[in-house]
Design an enzyme around this catalytic site. Structure first.
Site, PDB file in Angstrom:
ATOM      1  CG  ASP A   1      -1.661  -1.290   1.440  1.00 41.04           C
ATOM      2  OD1 ASP A   1      -2.043  -1.915   0.444  1.00 41.04           O
ATOM      3  OD2 ASP A   1      -1.834  -1.683   2.614  1.00 41.04           O
TER       4      ASP A   1
ATOM      5  CD  GLU B   1      -8.536  -3.210  -1.000  1.00 39.76           C
ATOM      6  OE1 GLU B   1      -9.294  -3.390  -0.021  1.00 39.76           O
ATOM      7  OE2 GLU B   1      -7.588  -3.982  -1.271  1.00 39.76           O
TER       8      GLU B   1
END
Length: 410
Positions: A119, A291
């Site tokens: 991420d 997401e």
């Protein structure tokens, strides 16, 4: 879990031994002559925290399970079973596995960050580039710390000596969070640096988003005492995770994007510590959104990238949409980054994008399964070039590489 048997209740999964939220049990008896004695073992996956843990009891008919005093179990794969084997069989297995590992190691210059990191939020402040990732490699994505990485050439990266935030309840420095330090983002405003992140919030028993503030992109950061997005607002998502912040160069407004399953956005308050709730919205046009929202602006277009599918899937990939405003509506433009199985590159997702100041050169940071043998909790961060079509202005599909990018020229 307790089972009724002839009017009695029996603890069959170790709930009374201090475990919480377990699955994937397997049970077996120790080998004859085991140095630890004759025992029965129950392995369970405490998927929200410790991962695989062993429980033991000397009596299987009326077990009194307790966690083994010392153990070392693999973090992955899980949900298997245990089979007795001989020393000779073990030797042959180890020999075969060592040969397979040797064959799978591929010479490459990426990932750009050492170890398991996911991420990534890449940013540039002054003449220094920073990456703020999720610290990966934990079952259930149970990492508790945030580190910063920095580079002056985008090729050689150095990690901060210590984590600048630790999400560990009263033992950490984020009062409201006790773990799951996920998917951060950062932005500067008025000489202050605002670091947004998601974490597990035991008060609400769910993920929430908070913010920490510093006078330097390297910290020290001071976390606000309470989370700012609780997922109980007028609009909610599957989870309040994966924040991304964006300064709209046309309006001067600061926005935050987040969500899992359904995307959300809102304008940030003037102090950057809360939402202007009247601006809360769910943008349209983000086909297959899962997401990992991220927004950039270039030459009249707002470019939104986001992740599709599950981070544990080899097909995790990056979708793309454009708009003429920071809030949409968006028009879906397809997938711009996906796996290349021939190179062993899998699960390319959760990206961020940075522009080299003073140029039209762009780079994309993203994670993939670690090579070799990675998975959805063992991911690595890399960087590749990102280009725009000269006629349409749209992002062209990114070519994932094993070489990453060369050092920037000074």
């Amino acid at each position: 879990m307790q089972r009724h048997h002839r009017g009695e209740q029996r603890d069959v999964d170790g709930s009374n031994a201090g475990t919480t939220a377990v699955e994937g049990p397997t049970i077996f008896k120790s080998n004859p002559g085991d140095v630890h004695g004759s025992k029965f073992y129950l392995f369970v996956d405490e998927y929200t925290s410790r991962g695989y843990i062993p429980l033991e009891s000397t009596d299987i008919a009326n077990p009194s399970w307790k966690i083994s005093s010392s153990f070392k179990l693999p973090t992955t794969p899980r949900h298997g079973t245990v089979l007795p084997i001989t020393s000779a069989e073990l030797s042959r297995i180890n020999s075969s596995y060592a040969k397979r590992k040797t064959r799978e190691i591929v010479k490459r210059d990426s990932p750009v960050l050492a170890g398991f990191n996911a991420d990534p939020n890449i940013a540039v402040f002054g003449d220094t580039y920073y990456i703020y990732p999720t610290t990966d490699g934990y079952p259930g994505w149970a990492g508790q710390t945030f580190y910063s990485w920095k580079s002056t050439d985008m090729a050689t990266w150095t990690r901060s000596a210590e984590p600048f935030l630790t999400l560990n309840g009263t033992s950490g420095n984020v009062p409201w969070a006790n773990g799951n330090a996920w998917a951060p983002t950062i932005i500067e405003r008025g000489g202050k640096y605002y670091f947004y992140f998601s974490g597990n919030n035991p008060t609400y028993n769910r993920k929430t988003i908070g913010v920490a503030v510093a006078s330097s992109p390297e910290g020290p950061f001071t976390a606000q005492p309470e989370a700012m997005i609780l997922n109980n607002e007028a609009l909610t998502s599957g989870q309040a995770i994966d924040p991304a912040v964006f300064l709209d160069p046309n309006t001067g407004k600061y926005y935050i994007y987040w969500g899992n399953g359904s995307p959300l956005l809102a304008e940030l308050s003037d102090d950057m510590l809360s939402l202007k709730t009247s601006t809360l919205a769910s943008p349209t046009g983000l086909t297959d959104f899962r997401e990992g929202s991220f927004m950039i602006y270039r030459q009249g277009l707002y470019h939104m990238t986001y992740s599709i599918d599950d981070t544990r899937s080899v097909d995790y990939r990056i979708g793309y949409a454009t708009a003429t405003s920071a809030t949409g509506p968006f028009t879906y433009r397809g997938v711009i980054l996906e796996k290349d199985e021939a190179l062993g590159i899998l699960a390319t997702g959760h990206n961020s994008i940075v522009n080299v100041p003073g140029t039209d050169d762009w780079y994309i940071a993203y994670h993939r399964f670690a090579i070799p043998n990675g998975n959805g909790t063992e991911r690595e961060t890399t960087i590749d070039r990102l280009y725009f079509d000269a006629e349409t202005g749209f992002i062209v599909p990114v070519v994932p590489t094993l070489t990453s990018v060369p050092p920037l020229l000074k």
